[in-house]
Write a protein that holds these residues in place. Sequence first.
Motif, mmCIF file in Angstrom:
data_model
loop_
_atom_site.group_PDB
_atom_site.id
_atom_site.type_symbol
_atom_site.label_atom_id
_atom_site.label_comp_id
_atom_site.label_asym_id
_atom_site.label_seq_id
_atom_site.Cartn_x
_atom_site.Cartn_y
_atom_site.Cartn_z
ATOM 1 N N ILE A 1 0.709 -1.523 0.776
ATOM 2 C CA ILE A 1 -0.193 -0.138 0.415
ATOM 3 C C ILE A 1 1.227 1.514 0.394
ATOM 4 O O ILE A 1 1.743 1.464 1.236
ATOM 5 C CB ILE A 1 -1.473 0.060 1.309
ATOM 6 C CG1 ILE A 1 -1.227 -1.310 1.456
ATOM 7 C CG2 ILE A 1 -1.920 1.127 1.370
ATOM 8 C CD1 ILE A 1 -1.822 -1.654 2.669
ATOM 9 N N CYS A 2 0.385 2.417 -0.612
ATOM 10 C CA CYS A 2 1.379 3.241 -0.935
ATOM 11 C C CYS A 2 0.532 4.791 -0.929
ATOM 12 O O CYS A 2 -0.785 4.481 -1.160
ATOM 13 C CB CYS A 2 2.128 3.143 -1.717
ATOM 14 S SG CYS A 2 1.902 3.237 -3.814
ATOM 15 N N PHE B 1 4.219 1.871 2.365
ATOM 16 C CA PHE B 1 5.691 2.557 1.419
ATOM 17 C C PHE B 1 5.013 4.159 1.514
ATOM 18 O O PHE B 1 4.096 4.419 0.576
ATOM 19 C CB PHE B 1 6.568 1.769 0.821
ATOM 20 C CG PHE B 1 7.812 2.997 0.403
ATOM 21 C CD1 PHE B 1 8.959 2.170 0.785
ATOM 22 C CD2 PHE B 1 7.490 4.031 -0.552
ATOM 23 C CE1 PHE B 1 10.370 2.376 0.503
ATOM 24 C CE2 PHE B 1 9.018 4.296 -0.537
ATOM 25 C CZ PHE B 1 10.118 3.595 -0.499
ATOM 26 N N SER B 2 4.799 5.095 2.499
ATOM 27 C CA SER B 2 4.324 6.036 1.979
ATOM 28 C C SER B 2 5.074 7.481 3.005
ATOM 29 O O SER B 2 5.936 7.036 4.010
ATOM 30 C CB SER B 2 2.854 6.040 2.811
ATOM 31 O OG SER B 2 2.191 7.185 2.994
ATOM 32 N N THR B 3 5.152 8.175 2.318
ATOM 33 C CA THR B 3 5.134 9.700 3.393
ATOM 34 C C THR B 3 4.573 9.828 4.764
ATOM 35 O O THR B 3 3.668 9.997 4.806
ATOM 36 C CB THR B 3 5.007 11.036 1.923
ATOM 37 O OG1 THR B 3 5.919 10.751 1.019
ATOM 38 C CG2 THR B 3 5.378 12.364 2.702
ATOM 39 N N SER C 1 8.871 8.322 -6.985
ATOM 40 C CA SER C 1 9.117 7.377 -6.355
ATOM 41 C C SER C 1 8.880 6.694 -6.095
ATOM 42 O O SER C 1 9.159 5.458 -5.800
ATOM 43 C CB SER C 1 10.483 7.619 -7.027
ATOM 44 O OG SER C 1 11.325 7.938 -5.716
ATOM 45 N N GLN C 2 7.968 6.739 -4.929
ATOM 46 C CA GLN C 2 6.801 5.790 -4.457
ATOM 47 C C GLN C 2 7.125 4.694 -4.639
ATOM 48 O O GLN C 2 7.113 3.946 -4.437
ATOM 49 C CB GLN C 2 6.303 6.515 -2.783
ATOM 50 C CG GLN C 2 6.869 7.635 -1.926
ATOM 51 C CD GLN C 2 5.811 8.516 -1.515
ATOM 52 O OE1 GLN C 2 5.295 8.266 -0.773
ATOM 53 N NE2 GLN C 2 5.184 9.605 -2.027
ATOM 54 N N ILE D 1 7.947 0.932 -4.182
ATOM 55 C CA ILE D 1 7.786 -0.050 -3.315
ATOM 56 C C ILE D 1 7.711 -1.259 -4.830
ATOM 57 O O ILE D 1 7.399 -2.474 -4.076
ATOM 58 C CB ILE D 1 5.782 0.120 -2.981
ATOM 59 C CG1 ILE D 1 5.884 -0.389 -2.100
ATOM 60 C CG2 ILE D 1 5.219 0.209 -4.035
ATOM 61 C CD1 ILE D 1 4.438 0.139 -1.063
ATOM 62 N N VAL D 2 7.655 -1.038 -5.693
ATOM 63 C CA VAL D 2 7.665 -1.997 -6.795
ATOM 64 C C VAL D 2 8.640 -3.047 -6.765
ATOM 65 O O VAL D 2 8.653 -4.576 -6.724
ATOM 66 C CB VAL D 2 8.011 -1.612 -8.551
ATOM 67 C CG1 VAL D 2 8.021 -2.566 -9.500
ATOM 68 C CG2 VAL D 2 6.205 -1.042 -9.099
ATOM 69 N N TRP D 3 9.645 -2.429 -6.411
ATOM 70 C CA TRP D 3 11.372 -3.664 -5.881
ATOM 71 C C TRP D 3 11.181 -3.641 -4.075
ATOM 72 O O TRP D 3 11.147 -4.895 -4.157
ATOM 73 C CB TRP D 3 12.921 -2.098 -5.376
ATOM 74 C CG TRP D 3 13.288 -3.210 -5.297
ATOM 75 C CD1 TRP D 3 14.361 -2.270 -3.849
ATOM 76 C CD2 TRP D 3 14.250 -4.504 -5.765
ATOM 77 N NE1 TRP D 3 15.590 -3.405 -3.683
ATOM 78 C CE2 TRP D 3 14.755 -4.148 -4.949
ATOM 79 C CE3 TRP D 3 14.405 -4.641 -6.889
ATOM 80 C CZ2 TRP D 3 16.003 -6.107 -5.338
ATOM 81 C CZ3 TRP D 3 15.258 -6.046 -7.161
ATOM 82 C CH2 TRP D 3 15.500 -6.234 -5.800
ATOM 83 N N ARG D 4 10.197 -3.199 -3.245
ATOM 84 C CA ARG D 4 10.333 -3.899 -2.156
ATOM 85 C C ARG D 4 9.380 -5.849 -2.158
ATOM 86 O O ARG D 4 9.545 -6.078 -1.333
ATOM 87 C CB ARG D 4 9.638 -3.349 -1.224
ATOM 88 C CG ARG D 4 9.975 -1.659 -1.160
ATOM 89 C CD ARG D 4 10.957 -2.071 0.178
ATOM 90 N NE ARG D 4 11.791 -1.161 0.386
ATOM 91 C CZ ARG D 4 12.679 -1.248 1.155
ATOM 92 N NH1 ARG D 4 13.758 -1.870 1.143
ATOM 93 N NH2 ARG D 4 13.564 0.278 1.964
#
Length: 262
Positions: free
Chosen positions: A78-79, A98-100, A245-246, A250-253
Amino acid sequence: WRFMQAAETKMVLDALVSIGWVTEWKILDAGGDVLEQKRNIEQLEEWGMDALIIDPVSPDALIGDIERVTSEGIFTAICIEAPIPEPYGTLKNFGTIFSTNYFKSGYVQGKFVAEKLIEKYPPEQRKVAVIRGIAGAPSNIQRWEGAKYAIDQYADNGVEIVAAVDSGWSPSKARDDAADIIAAHPDVRGWVTQGAMMMSAIPLAIVGAGEDPGEHVMTGEDFVFNLKLQREHGFEMMMCANPQSQQALIVWRVVQALSGIP
């Protein structure tokens, strides 16, 4: 912002396909419609996805969908507009978030404006206006709460919020709203804006009202045009980064999780 976010995400996904780490991917856009996003999730379940990256239109409304998909063995990431997990929120079952930190973003902006107003102006001119984003969006709420919390710490010094509006992350609406605020509250000298290109609308509205932007303090997200305006008018400014780029990160995560990489 959203266009660049999607472009970067697609670039990363294509690169991962080219090296064999991802076999296939799809990006669906719900257009801000909760029901459409629910249908998108169902379509992707039927398609046979192994992982779901979701930027929820309405996090609370989609918690059931996220937890159902997770229980099916699909890795959920979730972002951006992420719901708050337990123990502070109600989200229990998910893969990763993964979020600000939007509360902190709002806080540091509010603190900067308050301290600069105290440094530059007498108490009667330490008035603040907040230009928010889309009403109800979690990132909007969190930034607002952070800014308000920071500014409230300086109430004894005369710093106060006298106006706050939701401008929908639209520069044109932000400019109109700022013009209305200037007309109603000519003593405003501090501005906190919550993202997109809305900060650039503030000095333009101030000039339109026949005032000098150099007498104001303002904050917003990083945007090159803000630098041009600051150099032209000399106002006090702080910009916070909200990286597009968030979603790509998160794609990489997700790839790490699917590959068993800690």
